[in-house]
Motif scaffolding. Sequence first.
Motif, mmCIF file in Angstrom:
data_model
loop_
_atom_site.group_PDB
_atom_site.id
_atom_site.type_symbol
_atom_site.label_atom_id
_atom_site.label_comp_id
_atom_site.label_asym_id
_atom_site.label_seq_id
_atom_site.Cartn_x
_atom_site.Cartn_y
_atom_site.Cartn_z
ATOM 1 N N PHE A 218 0.831 -1.200 0.000
ATOM 2 C CA PHE A 218 0.000 0.000 0.000
ATOM 3 C C PHE A 218 0.866 1.251 0.000
ATOM 4 O O PHE A 218 1.900 1.302 0.675
ATOM 5 C CB PHE A 218 -0.874 0.054 1.262
ATOM 6 N N GLU A 222 -3.165 5.023 0.479
ATOM 7 C CA GLU A 222 -3.960 3.801 0.384
ATOM 8 C C GLU A 222 -4.033 3.081 1.734
ATOM 9 O O GLU A 222 -5.092 2.570 2.121
ATOM 10 C CB GLU A 222 -3.367 2.878 -0.685
ATOM 11 N N ASP A 225 -6.420 5.049 4.019
ATOM 12 C CA ASP A 225 -7.816 4.858 3.616
ATOM 13 C C ASP A 225 -8.314 3.462 3.996
ATOM 14 O O ASP A 225 -9.439 3.303 4.487
ATOM 15 C CB ASP A 225 -7.959 5.061 2.103
ATOM 16 N N TYR A 226 -7.465 2.455 3.753
ATOM 17 C CA TYR A 226 -7.868 1.077 4.056
ATOM 18 C C TYR A 226 -7.978 0.873 5.568
ATOM 19 O O TYR A 226 -8.927 0.246 6.060
ATOM 20 C CB TYR A 226 -6.861 0.098 3.462
ATOM 21 N N VAL A 365 -11.573 -2.421 -2.787
ATOM 22 C CA VAL A 365 -10.144 -2.492 -3.140
ATOM 23 C C VAL A 365 -9.962 -3.397 -4.350
ATOM 24 O O VAL A 365 -10.629 -4.433 -4.459
ATOM 25 C CB VAL A 365 -9.316 -3.051 -1.961
ATOM 26 N N TYR A 422 -2.307 -1.692 -5.670
ATOM 27 C CA TYR A 422 -3.640 -1.531 -5.088
ATOM 28 C C TYR A 422 -4.374 -0.329 -5.682
ATOM 29 O O TYR A 422 -3.757 0.636 -6.157
ATOM 30 C CB TYR A 422 -3.545 -1.334 -3.576
ATOM 31 N N GLU A 423 -5.684 -0.420 -5.638
ATOM 32 C CA GLU A 423 -6.585 0.693 -5.926
ATOM 33 C C GLU A 423 -7.609 0.682 -4.794
ATOM 34 O O GLU A 423 -8.407 -0.247 -4.695
ATOM 35 C CB GLU A 423 -7.257 0.500 -7.279
ATOM 36 N N VAL A 424 -7.547 1.673 -3.918
ATOM 37 C CA VAL A 424 -8.382 1.695 -2.716
ATOM 38 C C VAL A 424 -9.364 2.860 -2.798
ATOM 39 O O VAL A 424 -8.945 4.020 -2.913
ATOM 40 C CB VAL A 424 -7.518 1.833 -1.439
ATOM 41 N N ILE A 451 -7.273 9.503 -5.771
ATOM 42 C CA ILE A 451 -7.249 8.040 -5.705
ATOM 43 C C ILE A 451 -6.634 7.513 -6.993
ATOM 44 O O ILE A 451 -7.157 7.745 -8.087
ATOM 45 C CB ILE A 451 -8.669 7.478 -5.503
ATOM 46 N N ASN A 457 -0.967 3.247 -10.981
ATOM 47 C CA ASN A 457 0.072 2.695 -10.105
ATOM 48 C C ASN A 457 1.026 1.786 -10.872
ATOM 49 O O ASN A 457 2.229 1.760 -10.608
ATOM 50 C CB ASN A 457 -0.570 1.929 -8.950
#
Length: 480
Positions: A218, A222, A225-226, A365, A422-424, A451, A457
């Motif tokens: 992460f 990210e 947020d997670y 996610v 990751y995409e959160v 985001i 990424n």
Amino acid sequence: MIREEHIELSSDIQHLLTPQQAWHYRIIPVERQEKDFLSFYLGEECEAEGTIAELEMLFEKEVRLQKRSEEFILQTLGKYYRNNSGTQNAIQVNTGSIKSDDFLQVLITEAKNLGSSDIHIEVYEEKCRIRIRIDGHLIERYAVNKSDYPTLINKIKIKGNLDISEKRLPQDGRIFFKTETLRIDIRVSVLPTLHGEKIVLRLLNNDPSNIDIRQLGFSRKEFDDYSEGIRKPHGIILISGPTGSGKTTTLYATLKVLNKERSNIITIEDPIEYTLEGVNQVQMKEDIGLTFAAALRSFLRQDPDVIMLGEIRDAETAQMAIRAALTGHLVLSTIHTNSAWGTVSRLLDMGVPSFLLAGTLNTTVAQRLVRLLCESCKKSVEFSATLFPRNFNAQKAPGMHYVASGCKDCHYTGYKGRKALYEVIPVDYELAENIKNNTFGIEALLKERKISSLSENALKLFEQGLTSIEEIYPILINTY
């Protein structure tokens, strides 16, 4: 004519030697073998006379050696006899014969020491082969005589408590593999194919001690947020991605954070990949009716604080997960979609009402695993924008990029290790309103919240020279 910089070995010739023998003597078997003697390539700096004597004693046959450069020997050893520090614990037996009682043990030990996740045992019209998956890619390791193949299949079936007489239907079993140095839980899947039965052995790591949520990959934003999403007392957190993208590892890392004395955590999994002390883990068994949905109904009567579902596969499970989140539980699960926001449309397609989803979805996610280029041998070459997918609109193309080469450090694969991308998306009030109104064009909102998408990424990783265009190409194709 064999070129000095390259050689191709068939599986039959390759397995004249074990990896330990090949590296110990620094020899490579010659592709064309005679009946009366064995031929090997030997490094220029190695002493031939003593090596011949030892090899003739080992193989009980005349041995002839041909000198080759050290670079050639090391490159070929790295390609065909992958070795690492863990292989010193491998069992020292002759793996050339599939009939050996120790062959299955050697195969599993070798796969584990090489960091493999799966072993594929396959049969075709003319040949049989054994492949192992390393860093997400399958590599052929053994060739098996068709006459010996049924014996190997039956040995695996017996160890997995399967019916050896049943050859028409798929079967699933389990093997607990144990040696002095290894303890592995293996899931066995048998599938009838055109020419016989194919078996996949999935090697599960029961030790979660090396899983740390801060080390998963992460970014700082990210992670924040997670972490905020999993601290909420109720709601649902979904992790999406294809098989083998590391979703389960992320879930277990999350459970380790949530695993407190004051919390009652229950999971339903297929299979249970890690054993977590303090977590009540249930193995799904569809053949007796213990499905994800059925287990979830029982879980709600167990006074849980956190529920982990291995996967949301159908409408019934989706409805039950939403109901659990609505009644004050934190629900963690995985789902197969191409992007984090794609989980919303998938659940709506499964019949979950949009107003319920808007009120329960905490965080969504998406993740992928990307192989990293070997720092010791990666090469810089000129980049062409035509290497990007046709549907990918890149803001700018780099002038140079790195490609895989291959050296002894990476076993001549060009890659060493993997990184999770990751995409959160934390679901706030405005995004919840979009879900409620079935509005899916949220790209502007995501950019406003800074985001990063999976493709962004992946592109950053590529521009930093850490991976190749071939590795991120599938991610760039699936941009939304």
